[in-house]
Scaffold this motif. Sequence first.
Motif, PDB file in Angstrom:
ATOM      1  N   HIS A  66     -62.384  -2.964-111.725  1.00  0.00           N
ATOM      2  CA  HIS A  66     -62.806  -4.301-110.930  1.00  0.00           C
ATOM      3  C   HIS A  66     -61.824  -4.966-109.972  1.00  0.00           C
ATOM      4  N   PHE A  67     -62.229  -5.290-108.694  1.00  0.00           N
ATOM      5  CA  PHE A  67     -61.293  -6.032-107.737  1.00  0.00           C
ATOM      6  C   PHE A  67     -61.996  -7.268-107.334  1.00  0.00           C
ATOM      7  N   THR A  68     -61.187  -8.452-107.119  1.00  0.00           N
ATOM      8  CA  THR A  68     -61.876  -9.526-107.006  1.00  0.00           C
ATOM      9  C   THR A  68     -61.880  -9.655-105.379  1.00  0.00           C
ATOM     10  N   SER A  69     -61.263  -9.036-104.585  1.00  0.00           N
ATOM     11  CA  SER A  69     -61.410  -9.047-103.157  1.00  0.00           C
ATOM     12  C   SER A  69     -61.200  -7.392-102.565  1.00  0.00           C
ATOM     13  N   SER A  70     -61.292  -7.259-101.478  1.00  0.00           N
ATOM     14  CA  SER A  70     -61.267  -5.976-100.965  1.00  0.00           C
ATOM     15  C   SER A  70     -59.616  -5.495-100.590  1.00  0.00           C
ATOM     16  N   ALA A  71     -58.756  -6.385-100.175  1.00  0.00           N
ATOM     17  CA  ALA A  71     -57.394  -6.047-100.051  1.00  0.00           C
ATOM     18  C   ALA A  71     -56.750  -5.127-101.477  1.00  0.00           C
ATOM     19  N   PRO A  72     -56.946  -5.453-102.501  1.00  0.00           N
ATOM     20  CA  PRO A  72     -56.366  -4.718-103.766  1.00  0.00           C
ATOM     21  C   PRO A  72     -57.013  -3.389-103.784  1.00  0.00           C
ATOM     22  N   PHE A  73     -58.276  -3.244-103.451  1.00  0.00           N
ATOM     23  CA  PHE A  73     -59.153  -2.289-103.453  1.00  0.00           C
ATOM     24  C   PHE A  73     -58.380  -1.007-102.643  1.00  0.00           C
ATOM     25  N   LEU A  74     -58.353  -1.546-101.379  1.00  0.00           N
ATOM     26  CA  LEU A  74     -57.943  -0.766-100.114  1.00  0.00           C
ATOM     27  C   LEU A  74     -56.690  -0.241-100.627  1.00  0.00           C
ATOM     28  N   GLN A  75     -55.369  -0.993-101.181  1.00  0.00           N
ATOM     29  CA  GLN A  75     -54.207  -0.446-101.742  1.00  0.00           C
ATOM     30  C   GLN A  75     -54.300   0.265-102.829  1.00  0.00           C
ATOM     31  N   ARG A  76     -55.194   0.350-103.690  1.00  0.00           N
ATOM     32  CA  ARG A  76     -55.291   1.328-104.935  1.00  0.00           C
ATOM     33  C   ARG A  76     -56.082   2.631-104.412  1.00  0.00           C
ATOM     34  N   ALA A  77     -56.881   2.543-103.263  1.00  0.00           N
ATOM     35  CA  ALA A  77     -57.739   3.757-102.723  1.00  0.00           C
ATOM     36  C   ALA A  77     -56.676   4.316-102.059  1.00  0.00           C
ATOM     37  N   ALA A  78     -55.827   4.135-101.712  1.00  0.00           N
ATOM     38  CA  ALA A  78     -54.777   4.878-100.906  1.00  0.00           C
ATOM     39  C   ALA A  78     -54.115   5.770-101.894  1.00  0.00           C
ATOM     40  N   ASP A  79     -53.865   5.603-103.293  1.00  0.00           N
ATOM     41  CA  ASP A  79     -53.357   6.439-103.968  1.00  0.00           C
ATOM     42  C   ASP A  79     -54.162   7.012-105.128  1.00  0.00           C
ATOM     43  N   GLU A  80     -55.385   6.387-105.536  1.00  0.00           N
ATOM     44  CA  GLU A  80     -56.240   6.992-106.410  1.00  0.00           C
ATOM     45  C   GLU A  80     -57.753   7.318-105.765  1.00  0.00           C
ATOM     46  N   PHE A  81     -58.360   8.088-106.497  1.00  0.00           N
ATOM     47  CA  PHE A  81     -59.673   8.435-105.908  1.00  0.00           C
ATOM     48  C   PHE A  81     -60.908   7.662-106.603  1.00  0.00           C
ATOM     49  N   PHE A  82     -61.825   7.558-105.797  1.00  0.00           N
ATOM     50  CA  PHE A  82     -63.174   6.671-106.473  1.00  0.00           C
ATOM     51  C   PHE A  82     -64.309   7.581-105.929  1.00  0.00           C
ATOM     52  N   ASP A  83     -65.128   7.840-106.652  1.00  0.00           N
ATOM     53  CA  ASP A  83     -66.267   8.632-106.383  1.00  0.00           C
ATOM     54  C   ASP A  83     -67.566   7.338-105.707  1.00  0.00           C
ATOM     55  N   LEU A  84     -67.679   6.099-105.766  1.00  0.00           N
ATOM     56  CA  LEU A  84     -68.391   5.247-105.187  1.00  0.00           C
ATOM     57  C   LEU A  84     -67.679   3.808-105.213  1.00  0.00           C
ATOM     58  N   LEU A  85     -68.110   3.170-104.213  1.00  0.00           N
ATOM     59  CA  LEU A  85     -67.774   1.834-104.210  1.00  0.00           C
ATOM     60  C   LEU A  85     -69.133   0.994-104.317  1.00  0.00           C
ATOM     61  N   LEU A  86     -68.974   0.022-105.190  1.00  0.00           N
ATOM     62  CA  LEU A  86     -70.070  -1.384-105.160  1.00  0.00           C
ATOM     63  C   LEU A  86     -69.445  -2.562-104.748  1.00  0.00           C
ATOM     64  N   THR A  87     -69.796  -3.069-103.674  1.00  0.00           N
ATOM     65  CA  THR A  87     -69.027  -4.181-103.349  1.00  0.00           C
ATOM     66  C   THR A  87     -70.247  -5.270-102.806  1.00  0.00           C
ATOM     67  N   GLU A  88     -69.534  -6.617-103.229  1.00  0.00           N
ATOM     68  CA  GLU A  88     -70.450  -7.788-103.138  1.00  0.00           C
ATOM     69  C   GLU A  88     -70.437  -7.829-101.279  1.00  0.00           C
ATOM     70  N   ASN A  89     -71.723  -8.666-101.002  1.00  0.00           N
ATOM     71  CA  ASN A  89     -71.684  -8.449 -99.304  1.00  0.00           C
ATOM     72  C   ASN A  89     -70.544  -9.332 -98.865  1.00  0.00           C
ATOM     73  N   TRP A  90     -69.992 -10.362 -99.463  1.00  0.00           N
ATOM     74  CA  TRP A  90     -69.015 -11.121 -99.255  1.00  0.00           C
ATOM     75  C   TRP A  90     -67.900 -10.659-100.070  1.00  0.00           C
ATOM     76  N   ALA A  91     -67.007  -9.797 -99.930  1.00  0.00           N
ATOM     77  CA  ALA A  91     -65.943  -8.858-100.807  1.00  0.00           C
ATOM     78  C   ALA A  91     -64.615  -9.880-100.890  1.00  0.00           C
ATOM     79  N   GLY A  92     -64.951 -11.151-100.867  1.00  0.00           N
ATOM     80  CA  GLY A  92     -63.771 -11.937-101.373  1.00  0.00           C
ATOM     81  C   GLY A  92     -62.721 -12.388-100.229  1.00  0.00           C
ATOM     82  N   ASP A  93     -62.693 -11.385 -99.228  1.00  0.00           N
ATOM     83  CA  ASP A  93     -62.067 -11.772 -98.210  1.00  0.00           C
ATOM     84  C   ASP A  93     -62.398 -11.199 -96.745  1.00  0.00           C
ATOM     85  N   HIS A  94     -63.388 -10.101 -96.980  1.00  0.00           N
ATOM     86  CA  HIS A  94     -64.088  -9.748 -95.759  1.00  0.00           C
ATOM     87  C   HIS A  94     -65.603  -9.473 -96.109  1.00  0.00           C
ATOM     88  N   CYS A  95     -66.288  -9.379 -95.119  1.00  0.00           N
ATOM     89  CA  CYS A  95     -67.571  -8.935 -95.554  1.00  0.00           C
ATOM     90  C   CYS A  95     -67.743  -7.616 -95.583  1.00  0.00           C
TER      91      CYS A  95
END
Length: 236
Positions: free
Chosen positions: A29-58
């Motif tokens: 779980h991430f509360t906004s997109s910035a930490p997710f994008l940082q983690r995705a640079a190092d680790e693989f995810f099979d799918l992203l579920l995101t709120e329409n407003w992702a805490g810092d970006h749409c």
Amino acid sequence: MRIALIEPDLPHAKLIGRLIFAGGHACEHFTSSAPFLQRAADEFFDLLLTENWAGDHCAEDVIPLARAVLPGLPVVVLMTAPRESQIVAALHAGADDCLSKPVRGPEMLARVEAVLRRAGLRRPLQRRRDVIGGYTFDPVTLAVTFRNRTVSLTPKEFRFAQLLFSNLSRPVSRAHILETVWTSRRDVRSRTVDTHASRVRTKLQLRPELGYSLTPLYGFGYQLDAIPPGGPAAPE
């Protein structure tokens, strides 16, 4: 499967996390997109579920950013009382599906499975390597690299190890292991699962003094835990 969830609403995030775990997947779980994008640079995810407003970006902005890091990443957008124009905008931005909030468990899991199936058909074989807990999984060569060494695994050992690391600190049932590793529950003896667990433990050096403990759970399955330096060893 490893699913990333961007959801600023913590109670709803907890609900989704429980549903995803019940469906046999790991959820981060991430509360906004910035930490997710940082983690995705190092680790693989099979799918992203995101709120329409992702805490810092749409979501419309997050989707291309996510796929710049993880090409071909499937995305499902969560929306509260969505208008048709919002759904159309998300789909035009590249979303694979949209879900209304609050989610309904069976529907959400069914849609997630459908999106993952479609993604599996269109993804290239040269998939990005998974990096989980210091172990790099290469699905092309079936090799795992850790602590400056590379170990080759059999296809079943590779799927078994990847399943354990994808569910780190979570119990994994024998039924889930059989469905993931052998794709069938029939004609597979309990000893066969135990033998593969022993081989994975030995080949990947999953020992408490080296940071990991693979524990058999009597009558259930197995659990892989990370052992912090100087921390207590998990029970064998």
